[in-house]
Design an enzyme around this catalytic site. Sequence first.
Site, PDB file in Angstrom:
ATOM      1  N   GLU A 115     -18.022   5.951  -6.247  1.00  0.00           N
ATOM      2  CA  GLU A 115     -18.240   5.219  -7.497  1.00  0.00           C
ATOM      3  C   GLU A 115     -18.280   3.732  -7.203  1.00  0.00           C
ATOM      4  O   GLU A 115     -17.626   3.265  -6.271  1.00  0.00           O
ATOM      5  CB  GLU A 115     -17.083   5.484  -8.479  1.00  0.00           C
ATOM      6  CG  GLU A 115     -17.014   6.908  -8.955  1.00  0.00           C
ATOM      7  CD  GLU A 115     -15.899   7.121  -9.991  1.00  0.00           C
ATOM      8  OE1 GLU A 115     -15.247   6.145 -10.397  1.00  0.00           O
ATOM      9  OE2 GLU A 115     -15.711   8.283 -10.377  1.00  0.00           O
ATOM     10  N   PHE A 165     -13.763   4.996 -15.805  1.00  0.00           N
ATOM     11  CA  PHE A 165     -13.819   5.814 -14.589  1.00  0.00           C
ATOM     12  C   PHE A 165     -12.916   7.039 -14.621  1.00  0.00           C
ATOM     13  O   PHE A 165     -12.961   7.854 -13.710  1.00  0.00           O
ATOM     14  CB  PHE A 165     -13.581   4.971 -13.334  1.00  0.00           C
ATOM     15  CG  PHE A 165     -12.258   4.242 -13.283  1.00  0.00           C
ATOM     16  CD1 PHE A 165     -11.106   4.929 -12.931  1.00  0.00           C
ATOM     17  CD2 PHE A 165     -12.180   2.891 -13.551  1.00  0.00           C
ATOM     18  CE1 PHE A 165      -9.890   4.266 -12.868  1.00  0.00           C
ATOM     19  CE2 PHE A 165     -10.969   2.213 -13.492  1.00  0.00           C
ATOM     20  CZ  PHE A 165      -9.810   2.913 -13.146  1.00  0.00           C
ATOM     21  N   LYS A 181     -10.684   3.529  -0.922  1.00  0.00           N
ATOM     22  CA  LYS A 181     -11.523   2.370  -1.223  1.00  0.00           C
ATOM     23  C   LYS A 181     -12.229   1.866   0.023  1.00  0.00           C
ATOM     24  O   LYS A 181     -11.686   1.926   1.122  1.00  0.00           O
ATOM     25  CB  LYS A 181     -10.711   1.268  -1.896  1.00  0.00           C
ATOM     26  CG  LYS A 181      -9.418   0.916  -1.247  1.00  0.00           C
ATOM     27  CD  LYS A 181      -8.558   0.090  -2.231  1.00  0.00           C
ATOM     28  CE  LYS A 181      -7.177  -0.154  -1.652  1.00  0.00           C
ATOM     29  NZ  LYS A 181      -6.228  -0.697  -2.611  1.00  0.00           N
ATOM     30  N   ARG A 228      -0.174   6.757  -4.335  1.00  0.00           N
ATOM     31  CA  ARG A 228      -1.285   6.271  -3.537  1.00  0.00           C
ATOM     32  C   ARG A 228      -1.584   7.328  -2.491  1.00  0.00           C
ATOM     33  O   ARG A 228      -0.717   7.676  -1.694  1.00  0.00           O
ATOM     34  CB  ARG A 228      -0.890   4.960  -2.857  1.00  0.00           C
ATOM     35  CG  ARG A 228      -2.045   4.211  -2.219  1.00  0.00           C
ATOM     36  CD  ARG A 228      -1.582   2.943  -1.527  1.00  0.00           C
ATOM     37  NE  ARG A 228      -1.055   1.931  -2.414  1.00  0.00           N
ATOM     38  CZ  ARG A 228      -1.795   1.144  -3.197  1.00  0.00           C
ATOM     39  NH1 ARG A 228      -3.107   1.259  -3.195  1.00  0.00           N
ATOM     40  NH2 ARG A 228      -1.228   0.254  -3.968  1.00  0.00           N
ATOM     41  N   ARG A 272      -2.449  -2.609 -15.841  1.00  0.00           N
ATOM     42  CA  ARG A 272      -2.104  -1.855 -14.647  1.00  0.00           C
ATOM     43  C   ARG A 272      -0.587  -1.761 -14.503  1.00  0.00           C
ATOM     44  O   ARG A 272      -0.055  -0.801 -13.971  1.00  0.00           O
ATOM     45  CB  ARG A 272      -2.708  -2.563 -13.436  1.00  0.00           C
ATOM     46  CG  ARG A 272      -2.558  -1.818 -12.144  1.00  0.00           C
ATOM     47  CD  ARG A 272      -3.024  -2.684 -10.998  1.00  0.00           C
ATOM     48  NE  ARG A 272      -2.895  -1.994  -9.746  1.00  0.00           N
ATOM     49  CZ  ARG A 272      -1.740  -1.660  -9.197  1.00  0.00           C
ATOM     50  NH1 ARG A 272      -0.616  -1.936  -9.791  1.00  0.00           N
ATOM     51  NH2 ARG A 272      -1.712  -1.029  -8.039  1.00  0.00           N
ATOM     52  N   LYS A 306     -17.035   0.167  -7.311  1.00  0.00           N
ATOM     53  CA  LYS A 306     -15.687  -0.360  -7.496  1.00  0.00           C
ATOM     54  C   LYS A 306     -15.793  -1.755  -8.128  1.00  0.00           C
ATOM     55  O   LYS A 306     -16.197  -2.707  -7.477  1.00  0.00           O
ATOM     56  CB  LYS A 306     -14.960  -0.439  -6.158  1.00  0.00           C
ATOM     57  CG  LYS A 306     -13.551  -0.931  -6.306  1.00  0.00           C
ATOM     58  CD  LYS A 306     -12.826  -0.914  -4.974  1.00  0.00           C
ATOM     59  CE  LYS A 306     -11.384  -1.297  -5.164  1.00  0.00           C
ATOM     60  NZ  LYS A 306     -11.226  -2.572  -5.875  1.00  0.00           N
TER      61      LYS A 306
HETATM   62  P1  ATP Z   1      -4.304  -1.040  -5.857  1.00  0.00           P
HETATM   63  O1  ATP Z   1      -4.680  -0.891  -7.274  1.00  0.00           O
HETATM   64  O2  ATP Z   1      -4.867   0.002  -4.970  1.00  0.00           O
HETATM   65  O3  ATP Z   1      -2.867  -1.330  -5.631  1.00  0.00           O
HETATM   66  P2  ATP Z   1      -5.597  -3.532  -6.081  1.00  0.00           P
HETATM   67  O4  ATP Z   1      -5.182  -3.619  -7.481  1.00  0.00           O
HETATM   68  O5  ATP Z   1      -5.438  -4.713  -5.196  1.00  0.00           O
HETATM   69  O6  ATP Z   1      -4.942  -2.346  -5.331  1.00  0.00           O
HETATM   70  P3  ATP Z   1      -7.907  -2.568  -5.036  1.00  0.00           P
HETATM   71  O7  ATP Z   1      -7.152  -2.219  -3.834  1.00  0.00           O
HETATM   72  O8  ATP Z   1      -8.981  -3.537  -4.825  1.00  0.00           O
HETATM   73  O9  ATP Z   1      -7.051  -3.129  -6.161  1.00  0.00           O
HETATM   74  O10 ATP Z   1      -8.503  -1.234  -5.707  1.00  0.00           O
HETATM   75  C1  ATP Z   1      -7.948  -0.448  -6.693  1.00  0.00           C
HETATM   76  C2  ATP Z   1      -8.412  -0.871  -8.078  1.00  0.00           C
HETATM   77  O11 ATP Z   1      -9.814  -0.794  -8.212  1.00  0.00           O
HETATM   78  C3  ATP Z   1      -7.945   0.028  -9.175  1.00  0.00           C
HETATM   79  O12 ATP Z   1      -6.612  -0.225  -9.530  1.00  0.00           O
HETATM   80  C4  ATP Z   1      -8.914  -0.266 -10.304  1.00  0.00           C
HETATM   81  O13 ATP Z   1      -8.435  -1.340 -11.078  1.00  0.00           O
HETATM   82  C5  ATP Z   1     -10.152  -0.765  -9.599  1.00  0.00           C
HETATM   83  N1  ATP Z   1     -11.377   0.036  -9.781  1.00  0.00           N
HETATM   84  C6  ATP Z   1     -12.603  -0.488  -9.958  1.00  0.00           C
HETATM   85  N2  ATP Z   1     -13.535   0.459 -10.055  1.00  0.00           N
HETATM   86  C7  ATP Z   1     -12.906   1.648  -9.977  1.00  0.00           C
HETATM   87  C8  ATP Z   1     -13.353   3.009 -10.014  1.00  0.00           C
HETATM   88  N3  ATP Z   1     -14.636   3.342 -10.159  1.00  0.00           N
HETATM   89  N4  ATP Z   1     -12.406   3.972  -9.875  1.00  0.00           N
HETATM   90  C9  ATP Z   1     -11.110   3.671  -9.718  1.00  0.00           C
HETATM   91  N5  ATP Z   1     -10.640   2.397  -9.676  1.00  0.00           N
HETATM   92  C10 ATP Z   1     -11.517   1.391  -9.804  1.00  0.00           C
END
Ligand code: ATP
Length: 597
Positions: free
Chosen positions: A257, A349, A430, A424, A279, A259
Site C-alpha cells: 500500500e 487503510f 515498511k 509491532r 496515534r 505509505k
Molecule cells: P511507527 O508507527 O511504526 O512507530 P512512525 O510513526 O515513525 O512509526 P513509520 O515508521 O514511518 O511511522 O510508519 C508507520 C506509520 O505509517 C503508521 O503509524 C501510519 O501512521 C502510517 N501509514 C501511512 N500509510 C499507511 C498504510 N497504508 N497502512 C498503514 N500505515 C500507514
Amino acid sequence: MTMSGADMPYSEMVECYRIMESTTKRGELTDALVSLFRKTPIDIIDKVIYLNQGKLYPDYMGIEVGVGEKLAIRAISQASGIDSKKVEELYRRLGDLGSAAEEVLRERVQTSLFSKQLTVVQVYDTLDKIARTSGEGSLDTRLSLLSGLLVNSKPEEAKYIIRTAIGKLRLGVADYTALDALAIAFTRDKSNRAELERAYNLCSDLGLVASTVAARGVGGLRAFKVEVGKPIRPMLAERLPSSSDIIKKLGGRCSAEYKFDGERMQIHKNGRQVVIFSRRLERITNNYPDAVRLAEDSISAETAILECEAVAVDSETGDLLPFQQLMHRRRKYGIEEAMQTIPISLFFFDLLMVNGKDMTRVRYTERRKELQKVVIVGEHTKVAPAKLITSPRTMDRYMEEAIQAGCEGLMVKDLKGTYQAGSRGFLWIKLKREYRSELTDTLDLVVVGGFHGRGRRTGVYGAFLLAVYNEDDDVFESVSKVGTGFSDADLERFHKELKDLVLPQRSPRVKSTMKADVWFVPKLVVEVIASEVTLSPIHVAGWGKVRKNSGLALRFPKFTGKVRDDKSPEEATTTKELVEMYRMQLKKVEETRESSA
Ligand code: ATP
C-alpha cells in the site's frame, strides 16, 4: 475507621508508593504492586490502578485533576495554617511541592486531633470532584476540596496527594509493569499477562482490564471485544531493507500500500457521532473539525472503527504535503484558518469494527474488502491504493510510483494477517526511501537530558541527550548526544517546553553513563536521522547485545525538525529496533561487498 461500601485506607497505597520510590528494580516494583492489588477490594481496583498512574481515568478520556501550583500552595497553607510565602519558600528549596506539603504538615498548627483515616475512595472522589469543577467561582470550591483533603491526611499522604493533584506523581509505573502485577495478583500466573495485554490493547483502559480480571478471571479477558468509543492500540510495522527481503518474509505474495506521511487517525463512528483518536489515543476530534466532516460524509456504516492517515494537501495544486505542515497547522493557525490554508485528505487503510462486528480477528484481505465497501470515495476521502505483489521488481516500481505521488514509501502487508493491536510485527513491513541510501531510517528518540548552550546558544540548551526505549526493562537507554539540525526557534521552544520536565537528578527510568547538565522526565519525542548505527563504549543502548562491553550509538545524528507529539515516550524507537537497524546495516554492507567482488 468507618468505610461504607468497598474501600481501603489510603495509607496502603502510600506504603506501596514508598517502596516504588526507593527502587528502580522492576521485580521489586512488580512485587510492591502485587501486594497492593491483593489487598484491594475488587470494586475499587480500577480506582487504585488509575491513582497509581497519577490519573483518574484512562488517558483517552482526557480528564486531568489539573490543579495549578498556585492553588495547591494556597490549599497547603490553608490546611496547615502556615503562610503561603513560607510554603513557596520550602517548595523552592526542596524542588518538589509534594515534599513541601509533607514538611509543612509535620509542623502544622491546626492539628486536628481526631483526624480520621483517609480512604482511597475519599481521595479519588475528591480529586474527581476537583477535576470536574470548572467555570466561574470554581476556584474557591477547588481550593476548599483540596485543603479539606489535606486536613485529614497524614504528612506523607499529603505528599502524594499534592503530587497527584498537580500531575506530578511520577512513580514510573509503565502500563506493562502494571499488567504483570495484575496477572500475578489475580490469576496467580504471570504467563496470563498475554491475555491481559490483548484486552488492554483492545480498549486502552487499564482500569477496565483490572476490574475484568479481578472479577471474572482469564475467562473474562478472553471474551473481550473492541467497542466503539474505546480506542484500540495501533498495530505497528517492522522494517526490512529491500523489496526482496520483504517478499521472502511474506511467503512470496503480499499487498503493498502507499505509505502516506501524515497523521494517523482512528475514527470511531457511532450513528451520527464521530470521535477521532490520535496515534497516542488522545481525543483530537476538536482539533480536526474538517476530518470529522469528511468522516461523516464518507463512512457508510452505522457504527464503525476505521484507521486512516490524514495528509495535508496544497490548496492550490492538490499535491500532498509533508507531515511537518500538518503539525505546523496544529500549532500555528486557528483551526478555522488552518482548514482554509492547509486542507487535509483522509486515506483509509484499515477497518477494525463494522456494525458491531469485531474485525481485528479477520484477515487482511477480508478487512480490505469490507473497507472498500464502507468508505464512500470523494475528493478528499480515499482508500489507500494497494497492489498485489509477487516480485521485487513490481514492488520497486510501485515504490517509485508512491514516492512520485508524494508518499514516503510502501507499507507492505501479509495477506492473511489479523489486526494485532498494540504490537509491532512482520505482518506489516515498511519500506522507505531512506533505506536505499546510505542513511538509516529515522529514529524517534526521547529527550532525557540537556546541555547548556554557549555563544549564540547561551540561555537555551545547545544539545540534548537522547534515548531509545527498552521495553523489556521499561527504561530509556542513552544513544546519542545531538546538537545539529535545530533552528533557533526550535531551541527556544525546547527550552520552554522542557522547563516543566526538569528533574533534580537523573530519572530512575533513564540509563546513561554520560552526564547531562540537566535531566528531564522522559517525555518529549523527537525525530533524528543518522548516517549509521555504530558500536559505542559510551552510550548504553543495547549494551552487550551486539558486542560485549559495547552499546550502540549514532553517527552524524541530526534532528529532522519533527517533534513527535503523536508519540508517547514508550512509543519511541526501541532498543530492539535499534539492534535490528544495526544488523540490517551490516547485512547491506556485506551485500554491497559481495556484488562488487
Ligand atoms: P511507527 O508507527 O511504526 O512507530 P512512525 O510513526 O515513525 O512509526 P513509520 O515508521 O514511518 O511511522 O510508519 C508507520 C506509520 O505509517 C503508521 O503509524 C501510519 O501512521 C502510517 N501509514 C501511512 N500509510 C499507511 C498504510 N497504508 N497502512 C498503514 N500505515 C500507514
